[in-house]
Design a protein around this motif. Structure first.
Motif, short mmCIF file in Angstrom:
data_model
loop_
_atom_site.label_atom_id
_atom_site.label_comp_id
_atom_site.label_asym_id
_atom_site.label_seq_id
_atom_site.Cartn_x
_atom_site.Cartn_y
_atom_site.Cartn_z
N GLY A 64 -26.10 47.86 26.31
CA GLY A 64 -25.54 48.64 27.31
C GLY A 64 -25.56 49.59 28.29
N THR A 65 -25.58 50.76 28.79
CA THR A 65 -26.12 51.02 30.02
C THR A 65 -26.32 52.93 29.46
OG1 THR A 65 -25.74 50.12 31.63
CG2 THR A 65 -26.43 52.03 32.07
N PHE A 66 -27.18 53.03 28.68
CA PHE A 66 -26.98 54.69 28.31
C PHE A 66 -27.37 55.05 29.54
CE2 PHE A 66 -29.73 58.29 26.50
CZ PHE A 66 -28.31 58.95 25.48
N ILE A 67 -27.04 56.71 29.11
CA ILE A 67 -26.90 57.32 30.85
C ILE A 67 -27.32 59.04 29.88
CG2 ILE A 67 -26.04 58.88 32.31
CD1 ILE A 67 -24.85 55.56 31.52
N ASP A 68 -28.71 59.40 30.21
CA ASP A 68 -29.12 60.28 29.50
C ASP A 68 -28.45 61.60 30.25
OD1 ASP A 68 -31.17 61.81 27.82
OD2 ASP A 68 -32.68 60.48 28.59
N ASN A 69 -29.61 62.43 29.66
CA ASN A 69 -29.02 64.18 30.22
C ASN A 69 -29.44 64.99 31.31
OD1 ASN A 69 -27.90 66.81 28.97
ND2 ASN A 69 -29.84 67.44 29.79
N SER A 114 -30.77 59.37 34.00
CA SER A 114 -31.32 58.56 34.31
C SER A 114 -30.34 57.74 33.39
CB SER A 114 -32.49 58.73 33.77
OG SER A 114 -32.15 59.47 32.50
N ARG A 115 -30.47 55.98 34.05
CA ARG A 115 -29.84 55.11 33.38
C ARG A 115 -30.51 54.07 32.87
NH1 ARG A 115 -24.02 55.18 35.79
NH2 ARG A 115 -24.06 52.96 35.19
N THR A 116 -30.76 53.86 31.47
CA THR A 116 -31.19 52.72 30.58
C THR A 116 -30.62 52.02 30.47
OG1 THR A 116 -33.06 54.54 30.35
CG2 THR A 116 -33.01 53.04 29.07
N THR A 117 -31.45 50.62 30.52
CA THR A 117 -30.74 49.25 29.61
C THR A 117 -30.79 49.23 28.19
OG1 THR A 117 -29.99 48.54 32.03
CG2 THR A 117 -29.87 47.03 29.60
N VAL A 118 -29.97 49.27 27.49
CA VAL A 118 -30.69 49.20 26.20
C VAL A 118 -30.07 47.86 25.62
CG1 VAL A 118 -30.49 51.63 25.76
CG2 VAL A 118 -28.12 50.75 25.41
#
Length: 117
Positions: free
Chosen positions: A69-74, A77-81
């Motif tokens: 998935g893609t986590f969108i942080d505060n 920023s987008r990080t693949t998890v």
């Protein structure tokens, strides 16, 4: 004590999420004894999301069990998890999670209150 899992099908997870989410409650809110409000395994099918939302007075770590998935942080920023990743949301922060893959994204979510609650 041993019990069977309870689950629900939710839409618009996080208030603005897309698609359905399958929430398998590990313990109920009552069983968290005022320390939190959710401890669950969540399955996001392909194309589903947890919408952008804020945690006020609480925190919510995600532990990714399977899928991608893609986590969108505060800070947006987008990080693949992937399996084994931990996404930490601190009190007052916003976040979302997207399943843009062709497989289910499965994770554990725990919402518990900060010390000021």
């Amino acid at each position: 004590m041993v019990k069977k899992e309870a689950y629900e099908i939710a839409e618009k997870l996080g208030g603005t999420g897309k698609g359905k989410a399958y929430i398998y409650h590990i313990v109920s809110e009552e069983e968290l004894y005022g320390q939190g409000k959710m401890y669950a395994k969540i399955v996001l099918p392909p194309g589903s999301t947890v919408g952008w939302h804020q945690h006020v007075g609480e925190t919510e770590p995600y532990y990714i069990l399977s899928g991608e998935g893609t986590f969108i942080d505060n800070d947006q920023s987008r990080t693949t998890v992937h399996a084994g990743d931990i996404c930490t949301i601190l009190p007052g922060q916003c976040h979302s999670l997207e399943n843009n893959s062709d497989q289910d994204l499965v994770f554990i979510a725990l919402i518990y209150f900060d010390a000021e609650h």
